[in-house]
Design an enzyme around this catalytic site. Sequence first.
Site, PDB file in Angstrom:
ATOM      1  N   HIS A  72       7.116  -2.121  13.275  1.00  0.00           N
ATOM      2  CA  HIS A  72       5.992  -0.870  13.267  1.00  0.00           C
ATOM      3  C   HIS A  72       4.603  -1.532  13.856  1.00  0.00           C
ATOM      4  O   HIS A  72       4.031  -1.910  13.331  1.00  0.00           O
ATOM      5  CB  HIS A  72       6.049   0.035  11.587  1.00  0.00           C
ATOM      6  CG  HIS A  72       7.636   0.394  11.759  1.00  0.00           C
ATOM      7  ND1 HIS A  72       7.121   1.519  10.840  1.00  0.00           N
ATOM      8  CD2 HIS A  72       8.799   0.289  12.060  1.00  0.00           C
ATOM      9  CE1 HIS A  72       8.227   2.113  10.685  1.00  0.00           C
ATOM     10  NE2 HIS A  72       9.166   1.322  12.141  1.00  0.00           N
ATOM     11  N   TYR A 201       1.635   9.519   5.999  1.00  0.00           N
ATOM     12  CA  TYR A 201       1.639   9.055   4.503  1.00  0.00           C
ATOM     13  C   TYR A 201       0.895  10.867   3.862  1.00  0.00           C
ATOM     14  O   TYR A 201       0.063  11.596   5.075  1.00  0.00           O
ATOM     15  CB  TYR A 201       0.306   8.586   4.064  1.00  0.00           C
ATOM     16  CG  TYR A 201       0.697   6.666   3.496  1.00  0.00           C
ATOM     17  CD1 TYR A 201       0.590   5.839   1.947  1.00  0.00           C
ATOM     18  CD2 TYR A 201       0.958   5.965   4.812  1.00  0.00           C
ATOM     19  CE1 TYR A 201       1.304   4.726   2.157  1.00  0.00           C
ATOM     20  CE2 TYR A 201       2.074   4.686   4.369  1.00  0.00           C
ATOM     21  CZ  TYR A 201       2.108   4.136   3.252  1.00  0.00           C
ATOM     22  OH  TYR A 201       2.079   3.143   3.906  1.00  0.00           O
ATOM     23  N   PRO A 293       2.074   1.499  -5.636  1.00  0.00           N
ATOM     24  CA  PRO A 293       2.812   1.192  -4.077  1.00  0.00           C
ATOM     25  C   PRO A 293       2.103   1.861  -2.805  1.00  0.00           C
ATOM     26  O   PRO A 293       2.543   1.469  -1.806  1.00  0.00           O
ATOM     27  CB  PRO A 293       3.914   1.592  -4.495  1.00  0.00           C
ATOM     28  CG  PRO A 293       4.371   3.021  -5.755  1.00  0.00           C
ATOM     29  CD  PRO A 293       3.188   2.118  -6.245  1.00  0.00           C
ATOM     30  N   LYS A 297       1.603  -3.335  -0.868  1.00  0.00           N
ATOM     31  CA  LYS A 297       1.473  -4.652  -0.923  1.00  0.00           C
ATOM     32  C   LYS A 297       1.929  -5.922  -1.858  1.00  0.00           C
ATOM     33  O   LYS A 297       1.668  -6.462  -2.081  1.00  0.00           O
ATOM     34  CB  LYS A 297      -0.384  -4.340  -1.089  1.00  0.00           C
ATOM     35  CG  LYS A 297      -1.007  -4.125  -0.232  1.00  0.00           C
ATOM     36  CD  LYS A 297      -1.202  -4.805   0.687  1.00  0.00           C
ATOM     37  CE  LYS A 297      -1.913  -4.827   2.459  1.00  0.00           C
ATOM     38  NZ  LYS A 297      -0.744  -4.151   3.305  1.00  0.00           N
ATOM     39  N   TYR A 384      -3.915  -2.669   5.650  1.00  0.00           N
ATOM     40  CA  TYR A 384      -2.572  -3.035   6.018  1.00  0.00           C
ATOM     41  C   TYR A 384      -1.504  -3.306   6.446  1.00  0.00           C
ATOM     42  O   TYR A 384      -0.550  -3.752   5.614  1.00  0.00           O
ATOM     43  CB  TYR A 384      -2.255  -1.122   6.580  1.00  0.00           C
ATOM     44  CG  TYR A 384      -1.337  -0.893   6.271  1.00  0.00           C
ATOM     45  CD1 TYR A 384      -0.699   0.452   5.226  1.00  0.00           C
ATOM     46  CD2 TYR A 384      -0.044  -0.709   7.158  1.00  0.00           C
ATOM     47  CE1 TYR A 384       0.253   0.399   5.006  1.00  0.00           C
ATOM     48  CE2 TYR A 384       1.561  -0.490   7.038  1.00  0.00           C
ATOM     49  CZ  TYR A 384       1.752   0.745   5.627  1.00  0.00           C
ATOM     50  OH  TYR A 384       3.161   1.057   5.702  1.00  0.00           O
TER      51      TYR A 384
END
Length: 393
Positions: A72, A201, A293, A297, A384
């Site tokens: 991704h 998100y 979550p 991580k 990220y």
Amino acid sequence: MKTQVAIIGAGPSGLLLGQLLNVHGIDNVIVERQSPDYVLGRIRAGVLEQGFVDLMREAGVSDRMDSEGEVHDGFELVVNGQRKRIDMKTLTGGDTVMVYGQTEVTRDLMAARQASGTPIYYQSDDVQIHDLASEQPSISFDQQGERVTLQCDYIAGCDGFHGVSRKNIPADILKEYERVYPFGWLGVLSDTPPVSHELIYAKHERGFALCSMRSSTRSRYYIQVPLTEKVEDWSDERFWQELKSRLPEDVAAKLVTGPSIEKSIAPLRSFVAEPMQHGRLFLAGDAAHIVPPTGAKGLNLAASDISTLYTLLVKVYKEGRTDLIEKYSATCLRRIWKAERFSWWMTSMLHSLDNDAIERKLIDAELDYTLNSLAGQKTIAENYVGLPFDRLE
């Protein structure tokens, strides 16, 4: 029995450490409280940082991950109707993540362990640690009705938040930092195609939502719920309706629903234990730290611990570098606290909280700056995809 490294816990952390030690010819034995089926049944993370991917390759267990995992380049943030794609690859100069479920990681590591013939004991009861301050510590456990003692040089505590390892660091030495969040994630796993080829998100007045995936045919979705909620009160129909209400209309219209194959509510907490080493014991993964979550991580932090620990053990056995032992905790914790900060930030910014009016305004301003400035987007992307592993020197 004797070995060089005793590993408590056969989750991905313990299995990965064992496999990396095998590659370097360092004897190890793994002891696990649960059964193999129970370990495989844990439905958890699915986003792997590049550092984790590289460790799997270094351990020689990456064939299926490389063929089936999905790389991704970015993900989408939806904040009160505003949509912003975070182009991780461009913003970081080429870094990406891979979507490959923790269950599959564990399956691959289990297969490698079995193929190696290296000892692993499942369903081991009453695991105890002895003589940590000596040069010959040991662990003991019940196995099929017999008490087994395993002498070793070092012990790796990879047995999770509720394991026995952390409890063996004296209370006057161990310091624990914890924040428990006033909500949980209701998660559903379904054999349906993901609504998007990238993660979404979403922050909404009704609460947070996440659209994730495990493969091109299996999806993982989450919604924020109060901790008082019970799974049995959430039918599949109710879950899908609530998820759709928190997503942009065009995304909700494309959502393919179906029967859930797993449904659970996970509480969220931030937790760190210091130090992560005492005598001949090293903590790794959830035994030492937990993150919400939201930032993806948890499993990746465990991988960074394992990278540091296996590097240390190789240097100890191959170069006699016992001076590095006392550096383990500080080396790991530098990265851990940065990941804790990012996960706390993502959680605080994207969830509905009982903030006062000024806090809500400040959060709105923070998100507006972050999503609409190059510097803000780079910060999200860099964290990220994962900060570099600290080198143990």
